[in-house]
Design an enzyme around this catalytic site. Structure first.
Site, PDB file in Angstrom:
ATOM      1  N   PHE A   6       0.863  -1.189   0.000  1.00 17.03           N
ATOM      2  CA  PHE A   6       0.000   0.000   0.000  1.00 17.03           C
ATOM      3  C   PHE A   6       0.892   1.229   0.000  1.00 17.03           C
ATOM      4  CE2 PHE A   6      -2.183   3.648   1.672  1.00 17.03           C
ATOM      5  CZ  PHE A   6      -3.341   3.641   0.924  1.00 17.03           C
ATOM      6  N   ASP A  41       9.335   3.187   2.039  1.00 21.04           N
ATOM      7  CA  ASP A  41       8.125   3.940   2.360  1.00 21.04           C
ATOM      8  C   ASP A  41       7.876   3.778   3.857  1.00 21.04           C
ATOM      9  OD1 ASP A  41       5.619   4.929   2.848  1.00 21.04           O
ATOM     10  OD2 ASP A  41       4.655   3.998   1.101  1.00 21.04           O
ATOM     11  N   LYS A  83       2.492  11.297   7.234  1.00 25.51           N
ATOM     12  CA  LYS A  83       1.741  11.038   8.473  1.00 25.51           C
ATOM     13  C   LYS A  83       2.318  11.744   9.706  1.00 25.51           C
ATOM     14  CE  LYS A  83      -0.962   7.253   6.817  1.00 25.51           C
ATOM     15  NZ  LYS A  83      -0.668   6.143   5.921  1.00 25.51           N
TER      16      LYS A  83
HETATM   17  C1  LIG Z   1      -0.864   6.239   4.411  1.00 26.76           C
HETATM   18  C2  LIG Z   1       0.193   5.677   3.554  1.00 26.76           C
HETATM   19  C3  LIG Z   1       0.482   6.222   2.286  1.00 26.76           C
HETATM   20  C4  LIG Z   1      -0.343   7.327   1.666  1.00 26.76           C
HETATM   21  O1  LIG Z   1      -0.355   8.493   2.414  1.00 26.76           O
HETATM   22  P1  LIG Z   1      -1.497   9.588   2.123  1.00 26.76           P
HETATM   23  O2  LIG Z   1      -1.104  10.752   3.003  1.00 26.76           O
HETATM   24  O3  LIG Z   1      -2.800   8.951   2.549  1.00 26.76           O
HETATM   25  O4  LIG Z   1      -1.471   9.899   0.682  1.00 26.76           O
HETATM   26  C5  LIG Z   1       1.529   5.687   1.574  1.00 26.76           C
HETATM   27  N1  LIG Z   1       2.268   4.670   2.050  1.00 26.76           N
HETATM   28  C6  LIG Z   1       2.008   4.117   3.258  1.00 26.76           C
HETATM   29  C7  LIG Z   1       2.865   2.992   3.757  1.00 26.76           C
HETATM   30  C8  LIG Z   1       0.961   4.587   4.047  1.00 26.76           C
HETATM   31  O5  LIG Z   1       0.687   4.012   5.218  1.00 26.76           O
END
Ligand SMILES: *Cc1c(COP(=O)(O)O)cnc(C)c1O
Length: 426
Positions: A146, A233, A274
């Site tokens: 994701f 990520d 985040k």
């Molecule tokens: C939440 C998340 C995203 C996307 O972030 P947004 O601010 O919702 O666009 C990408 N990668 C990971 C691992 C995430 O948990």
């Protein structure tokens, strides 16, 4: 005072249902206040927040230091665009690159934008530094990843809910199994056009799928050996969530970049979002050293709001809180306690089959089919008992409270969770 009827909540729920796109399916609770580990609904009922806005609120709701930084900056200057300099961005970049140990930072707003930035950066690096022929660059990703919701990112999702009917899909991505360094090595060795490997150190959305301890170190080694960029990520796993500053730091509990970090693993491109703002503001960033970041020149990438003064002021405060309040160490200690308390219960449970995770990013697996509503029903019961969590992918419930929680609060939450689960035992 707790109102006995839920009429007010229902009015807000109906309003969203009537006027908003139905792209989420929220738990039926309407929140109007948050402080630290707690949130309150419009009827005044208090809850423990065990989602933390998908790990954006690691520093706790409305942390006074972060809110002070935000409100003070909001009264001076909010947005200049990057057409002009401002007196916060450079400070923020200096602070954050030092904090995480990279040469440069590229500021964006949302997580998905930062992932897009990393993809563009890796491709451009591939053409200009690795000598890949035009339009041939490929990026390796993992099954069940994701990384966000843009058209390019959903192009390499294998979740049909996220990708179906959003084609045509962006080419240039290859999927391999997660937690499988050999598959990565085979893929990279068989294809000279691979420029990067994009990976989550723990797959949060997939259900807190936690790989072997040495996975990241092996990934780094394979990428380094083959001149492929290791792109982490850490939007969900970073900023102390898993018991270290970054999940790639392994078992190092330093609250800022340290020399030991390089003995664990260090990505070539680090993606943050985040909790970079403590949930106060949309702030994301891509960090890399000069050899990579220098391929981006003026006009080649950008964002109107990226690097705005409020974002910079908020992010500095949010990272200082991580340091000052020892959030990594707290997440590690409370995470160990949480899993051990839960495991004591799980060994005699029919409804929960296991718990997995690291630090305070955990999930329990409900002993029922993917399609069953059991996990959802448990979350509704948890809500009624004063704790908010959300199922992720069918029969999995993620538990990710703010990292400012105390041991006493955590133990109270364990009691709420176990009492609730007992109602579902057969
Ligand atoms: C939440 C998340 C995203 C996307 O972030 P947004 O601010 O919702 O666009 C990408 N990668 C990971 C691992 C995430 O948990």
């Amino acid at each position: 005072m707790i109102a006995t009827n839920q009429q007010l909540s229902q009015e807000f729920i109906d309003l969203e249902h009537q006027h908003g796109a139905h792209n989420y399916h929220p738990l039926p609770v309407v929140l109007s206040k948050g402080k630290g580990v707690y949130v309150w609904d419009v009827e005044g009922k208090k809850y423990y927040d065990f989602l933390s806005a998908y790990s954006a609120v690691n520093q706790g709701h409305c942390h006074p230091k972060i809110i002070d930084a935000m409100t003070e900056q909001a009264q001076n200057l909010t947005l200049t665009s990057r057409a002009f300099f401002n007196d916060i961005l450079g400070k923020y970049e200096a602070f954050t690159t030092q904090f995480f140990g990279f040469d440069k930072l590229l500021p964006m707003n949302t997580g998905a934008e930062a992932v897009e930035t990393a993809i563009k950066l890796a491709r451009k690096w591939g053409y200009e530094k690795k000598g890949i022929a035009q339009n041939d660059a490929k990026i390796v990703v993992c099954e069940n990843n994701f990384h966000g919701r843009t058209t390019t990112i959903v192009s390499f999702s294998n979740d049909p809910v996220a990708s179906k009917n959003f084609g045509p899909y962006t080419p240039g991505f290859v999927k391999i199994p997660y937690n499988d360094p050999e598959a990565l090595e085979v893929q990279i060795k068989s294809d000279p056009n691979i420029v990067g490997f994009l990976v989550e150190p723990i797959q949060g959305e997939a259900g807190v799928y936690t790989p072997s301890d040495d996975y990241m170190a092996k990934v780094q080694h394979i990428c380094n050996q083959n001149n492929v960029l290791f792109i982490a990520d850490e939007i969900q796993t970073g900023i102390a969530r898993t018991g270290s500053l970054l999940a790639v730091c392994g078992n190092c509990t330093c609250e800022a970049h340290c020399e030991r970090q390089s003995t664990y693993s260090r990505p070539d491109i680090l993606i943050l979002g985040k909790a970079l703002s403590g949930g106060a503001y949309p702030v994301s960033a891509v960090l890399a050293d000069d050899a990579v970041m220098e391929v981006i020149g003026p006009g080649q990438h950008g964002s109107t709001f990226g690097g705005n003064p409020i974002a910079g002021a908020v992010a500095i405060a949010a990272l200082e809180v991580v340091n000052e309040e020892y959030l990594s160490q707290n997440a590690r200690a409370l995470g160990d306690l949480f899993r051990s308390e839960m495991n004591n219960y799980i060994k005699n449970s029919n409804i929960v089959s296991s718990i997995r995770g690291k630090g305070l990013l955990n999930a329990i697996l409900i002993n029922d089919t993917e399609e069953s509503s059991t996990a959802w029903d448990i979350c509704v019961a948890l809500k009624n008992n004063g704790l908010l969590a959300k199922p992720t992918h069918g029969n999995i419930i993620r538990f990710a409270p703010p990292l400012v929680m105390t041991q006493e609060q955590l133990l109270e939450c364990v009691t709420i969770i176990i009492t609730t689960l007992k109602q579902f035992e057969s």
